[in-house]
Write a protein that holds these residues in place. Structure first.
Motif, PDB file in Angstrom:
ATOM      1  N   PRO A 192       9.378 -31.177  50.219  1.00 59.05           N
ATOM      2  CA  PRO A 192       9.778 -32.405  51.175  1.00 59.05           C
ATOM      3  C   PRO A 192      11.022 -32.904  51.014  1.00 59.05           C
ATOM      4  O   PRO A 192      11.340 -33.357  52.245  1.00 59.05           O
ATOM      5  N   LEU A 193      11.622 -32.835  49.944  1.00 58.70           N
ATOM      6  CA  LEU A 193      13.027 -33.303  49.740  1.00 58.70           C
ATOM      7  C   LEU A 193      14.000 -32.319  50.395  1.00 58.70           C
ATOM      8  O   LEU A 193      14.949 -32.967  51.215  1.00 58.70           O
ATOM      9  N   LYS A 194      13.831 -31.194  50.414  1.00 56.05           N
ATOM     10  CA  LYS A 194      14.851 -30.286  51.075  1.00 56.05           C
ATOM     11  C   LYS A 194      14.652 -30.197  52.549  1.00 56.05           C
ATOM     12  O   LYS A 194      15.558 -29.836  53.450  1.00 56.05           O
ATOM     13  N   GLY A 195      13.235 -30.414  53.159  1.00 55.12           N
ATOM     14  CA  GLY A 195      13.105 -30.312  54.475  1.00 55.12           C
ATOM     15  C   GLY A 195      12.668 -28.787  54.925  1.00 55.12           C
ATOM     16  O   GLY A 195      12.404 -28.472  55.817  1.00 55.12           O
ATOM     17  N   LYS A 239      16.629 -29.709  61.611  1.00 57.29           N
ATOM     18  CA  LYS A 239      15.646 -30.640  61.434  1.00 57.29           C
ATOM     19  C   LYS A 239      16.083 -31.776  60.538  1.00 57.29           C
ATOM     20  O   LYS A 239      16.050 -33.105  60.688  1.00 57.29           O
ATOM     21  N   GLY A 240      16.451 -31.371  59.349  1.00 58.43           N
ATOM     22  CA  GLY A 240      16.867 -32.215  58.125  1.00 58.43           C
ATOM     23  C   GLY A 240      18.164 -33.097  58.571  1.00 58.43           C
ATOM     24  O   GLY A 240      18.252 -34.147  58.467  1.00 58.43           O
ATOM     25  N   THR A 245      23.574 -27.576  46.210  1.00 54.31           N
ATOM     26  CA  THR A 245      24.570 -29.005  46.031  1.00 54.31           C
ATOM     27  C   THR A 245      24.417 -29.871  47.394  1.00 54.31           C
ATOM     28  O   THR A 245      25.129 -30.754  47.356  1.00 54.31           O
ATOM     29  N   GLY A 246      23.891 -29.523  48.383  1.00 63.54           N
ATOM     30  CA  GLY A 246      23.787 -30.445  49.634  1.00 63.54           C
ATOM     31  C   GLY A 246      22.725 -31.604  49.411  1.00 63.54           C
ATOM     32  O   GLY A 246      22.157 -31.672  48.314  1.00 63.54           O
ATOM     33  N   ALA A 247      22.698 -32.224  50.472  1.00 66.65           N
ATOM     34  CA  ALA A 247      22.307 -33.715  50.166  1.00 66.65           C
ATOM     35  C   ALA A 247      20.691 -33.534  49.808  1.00 66.65           C
ATOM     36  O   ALA A 247      20.405 -33.853  48.595  1.00 66.65           O
ATOM     37  N   GLY A 248      19.711 -32.913  50.689  1.00 69.60           N
ATOM     38  CA  GLY A 248      18.337 -33.084  50.256  1.00 69.60           C
ATOM     39  C   GLY A 248      17.942 -32.008  49.302  1.00 69.60           C
ATOM     40  O   GLY A 248      17.348 -32.248  48.350  1.00 69.60           O
TER      41      GLY A 248
END
Lengths: 374, 430
Positions: B353-356, B289-290, B51-54
């Protein structure tokens, strides 16, 4: 707001076997105020009303039951009473007392992993807990948290009530100001005070001018500590920061209760004392404070059960703290049960917490019962 | 009159019964749509704590793509908020024990999967799925081992995070003339230098103690090497082994270099110290890193750099999110379709790539990842993989809880014997 939260607390406090019924709750509130009044009007109508409502809330269902035993015919009123009480009675028997029993059962089992195992373990879980560093620290923290919290809430709440009772202008304004923190949940209080008392930001940036930098809730020192079991027993400095936040939130509530008590003391009493040459200090010392005793008992009981069960404030504000200086049984219970899957250990902690609260509540219920019989 | 009371009584009872049963219905239909109602067979419920950003973006993108390819199936996103899945895990436990499992759920590969759900006999093996899709050589063997128990595979890994990374503030390193430390001794030399210059050498935020446990596990990995590290958590090496004691001492030494207010910070707060230049280094999983790039708008290899925890180069401490197939669901074939999709390069290149994070497959498309991702993917192929303790892969949740407690006490008391003894006492629960 005031009335509503009073209701909630008083209901908790009485642990009454009644469902959430506002009217009943209001009666409870009134009866408590009545108790304080009855301090000087013993034998008056107020006392009788109080006793009646007290006996009603103590054993509404019990009353219905004895009625069945004693008389053959049950009146329509009683049928109605039974009808209204039965659903909540059944639900509470199952979902409160039934589950307390179930928790007790689990706490004696070997259910310490995700796979249920209800084989009997005796007191193994309890023995483990009382040897556990973290649980010993929790008990120490709870003891000091409770002591400081209750003391400060009584002293500050009573003090504020006395000040506000001086018939000053804008009284309701101040009353609301002091009562306002109670409208917040402990989570909000916890987050805000976490920032305020953060050693590197918050209040300390102001204290920098005075050259002091308290470490607040990150302080791992134990005052007046000595080795006891596997922990250092003493006053954990960090817990004081948490006490500040809790006191800030709950003082308004005790102030409201004391204020209600003060309002119940007729001016004639004080006047009479003054006429007899009592100083203002003596008036409070000999007249007002003794009359407020029942209020103090109520405040202690309400605050004690809050502080012994406290979870949300700690969880939001400090977490367990370094070396578990701010940990409490509630947080430990949550983590060990839902993170570690130690269900039996968690149940044992819950039972210990129940017993701790019982230490405060049972004598109160007992004395309330005696009062009814008299 | 009497009738009136009777009627009222009946009404009250009826209302109670209705209230109970209707809430029951709501609960069931909300939780286990797959069991009841129209098209229940076509519903795939995905249970996660993304549920977090990325990560939420990644999950939604995944669901969209799957929906596009399988229009006849209905995907339900049953994500439960809460860091590191604490709340989600509690909800999951309740549902699994109430025989109401979601179609598939997120679980860290390793003992979090094996010691709980596989041990409780709640999972279906997925060997067939791996064979059908020819996955055996698409995932690294160490990774497949991590999601296997007794020779059977139980889940599909979707993403990989690395735990033995140190992020550092490049400017602080340059100003103090410090090179990337390769060994523990070099690290100590660099840290002393930084300390003298008035910079906190190592940022730590152990309001939740797993951050400290991560440092400890990396010291263990450096000291024991990957094979013996795995043996330690398998119980083949005792916790009073000389090297474990040595690790505890080194861990204690590292704790001399952390910020004073560590107990008031969470990992993001400690990452901020590095971003601001108040601290030089941070040991954290590469989700940091994200945080640096997306939240703090820092540039990789310009504002911050990264290196493997001293002494663990060539090793890769993995944290992997995987999805399995619980027993007792109505439509295992439909859910397998989703799992097949999750294991495809296509899905992994959408999500990661979206989650990092980096993909769990070794044949993913590198061009879709950023600089850090490419680097890590290269390491991932070469390095020996070890499970992370702090994230539930190396040992059971029960052991982890106790290890976190022991580490929390150690951070303040720095008593090596107590730490070793606590770990030894908890070892049977690994």
């Amino acid at each position: 707001m005031k009335a509503a939260s009073c209701l909630v607390h008083l209901r908790w406090n009485k642990a009454s076997a009644e469902a959430a019924d506002n009217n009943k709750g209001r009666k409870t509130l009134e009866s408590d105020v009545a108790v304080s009044q009855s301090g000087m009007n013993a034998g008056t109508k107020a006392m009788r009303v109080c006793c009646q409502s007290a006996s009603q809330k103590q054993g509404g269902t019990g009353m219905a039951k004895t009625a069945i035993k004693k008389r053959k015919r049950i009146t329509k009123d009683q049928w109605t009473a039974i009808g209204f009480l039965l659903p909540s009675f059944i639900l509470i028997v199952i979902f409160v007392y039934g589950f307390i029993g179930w928790t007790g059962y689990v706490s004696l089992s070997n259910y310490n992993s995700i796979v249920p195992d209800f084989s009997f373990a005796g007191l193994k879980n309890y023995i483990y807990l009382f040897h556990d560093f973290r649980f010993q620290a929790d008990l120490r923290n709870t003891v000091f948290f409770t002591i400081f919290f209750i003391l400060l809430v009584i002293v500050l709440g009573g003090g504020l009530a006395i000040l506000i009772d001086q018939k000053l202008k804008g009284e309701s304004f101040f009353r609301n100001i002091f009562l306002f923190p109670m409208a917040l949940s402990f989570i909000v209080t916890g987050v805000v005070w976490q920032w305020l008392l953060n050693p590197s930001t918050g209040f300390n940036t102001f204290l920098k001018f005075f050259g002091i930098q308290p470490k607040w809730y990150t302080d791992t020192n134990i005052l007046a500590g000595f080795q006891w079991g596997s922990i250092e027993f003493g006053i954990p400095v960090a817990i004081i920061a948490v006490v500040l936040a809790a006191v800030w939130q709950m003082t308004g509530f005790s102030m409201a209760m004391y204020l209600a008590g003060l309002r119940g003391i007729p001016d004639e009493l004080r006047e009479a004392a003054r006429m007899d040459g009592a100083t203002e200090f003596q008036v409070y010392r000999k007249i007002v404070l003794p009359i407020l005793m029942p209020i103090t008992v109520s405040v202690i009981i309400i605050m004690a059960h809050i502080s012994l069960k406290i979870f949300d404030l700690i969880y939001a504000m400090t977490g367990s703290g370094a070396n578990f200086v701010t940990d409490v049984p509630g947080v430990y219970m949550f983590e060990t049960t839902f993170r570690g899957n130690y269900y039996a250990n968690g149940a044992a902690i819950a039972i210990v917490m129940l017993l701790l609260v019982a230490i405060f509540i049972v004598p109160y219920l007992w004395s309330a019962r005696k009062g009814d019989n008299a | 009159m009497k009738k009136m009371y009777g009627v009222i009584l009946l009404l009250v009872l009826a209302m109670v019964v209705a209230a109970c049963s209707s809430s029951d219905d709501d609960g069931k239909s909300a939780d286990a749509g797959s069991k009841k109602g129209d098209g229940g067979k076509n519903q795939v419920e995905i249970f996660s704590w993304w549920t977090g950003a990325g990560e939420e973006d990644g999950l939604l993108a995944l669901i969209d793509k799957f929906q596009e390819e399988n229009p006849d199936l209905k995907v339900k996103n049953a994500a439960v908020a809460g860091g590191a899945g604490t709340n989600a895990k509690a909800v999951l436990a309740t549902r699994m024990q109430g025989n109401d499992p979601p179609s598939t759920f997120q679980v860290h590969g390793g003992e979090e999967l094996n010691k709980s759900w596989v041990a409780a006999d709640k999972m279906e093996p997925l060997d067939d799925l791996y064979k059908e899709n020819d996955w055996m050589d698409k995932f690294p063997k160490d990774l497949i081992d991590l999601v296997s128990n007794d020779g059977k595979i139980y889940s599909v890994p979707v993403d990989i995070h690395r735990g033995n990374v140190i992020f550092y503030n490049k400017k602080v390193f340059e100003e103090n003339g410090i090179d990337v430390p390769k060994t523990f001794d070099e690290f100590v030399t660099a840290a002393d230098k930084l300390k003298k210059a008035g910079v906190t050498p190592l940022a730590m935020g152990d309001k939740e103690s797993w951050t400290a446990t991560m440092i400890f596990e990396n010291v263990l990995l450096a000291e024991l090497g990957p094979d013996d590290y795995i043996k330690l958590f398998k119980g083949d090496i005792a916790f009073d082994d000389k090297r474990v004691v040595e690790s505890a001492k080194k861990f204690g030494k590292l704790l001399d270099y952390i910020n004073d207010d560590h107990a008031s910070r969470n990992w993001q707060d400690s990452a901020q110290l590095v971003a601001n230049g108040d601290a030089a280094m941070l040991n954290m999983g590469d989700w940091a890193k994200g945080y640096f790039v997306n939240d703090l708008k820092l540039k990789t290899n310009k504002d911050f750099g990264y290196f493997a925890f001293p002494g663990t180069e060539g090793n890769f401490s993995i944290i992997t999110d995987t999805f399995g197939l619980p027993k007792g669901i109505d439509n295992p074939d439909e859910v397998k379709k989703f799992l097949t999709f999750l294991g495809s390069t296509e899905a992994q290149d959408i999500f990661n790539p979206l989650k990092g994070s980096i993909p769990a497959r070794v044949d993913a498309d590198e061009s879709k990842y950023d600089e850090y991702g490419k680097d890590t993917m290269a390491d991932f192929k070469e390095a020996s993989l070890v499970p992370s303790l702090a994230h539930g892969s190396a040992a059971s949740e029960g052991f982890l809880t106790k290890a976190n407690q022991a580490v929390n006490i150690f951070v303040t008391q720095k008593d090596v014997d107590t730490l070793i003894q606590s770990l030894k006492n908890a070892a049977p629960e690994m």
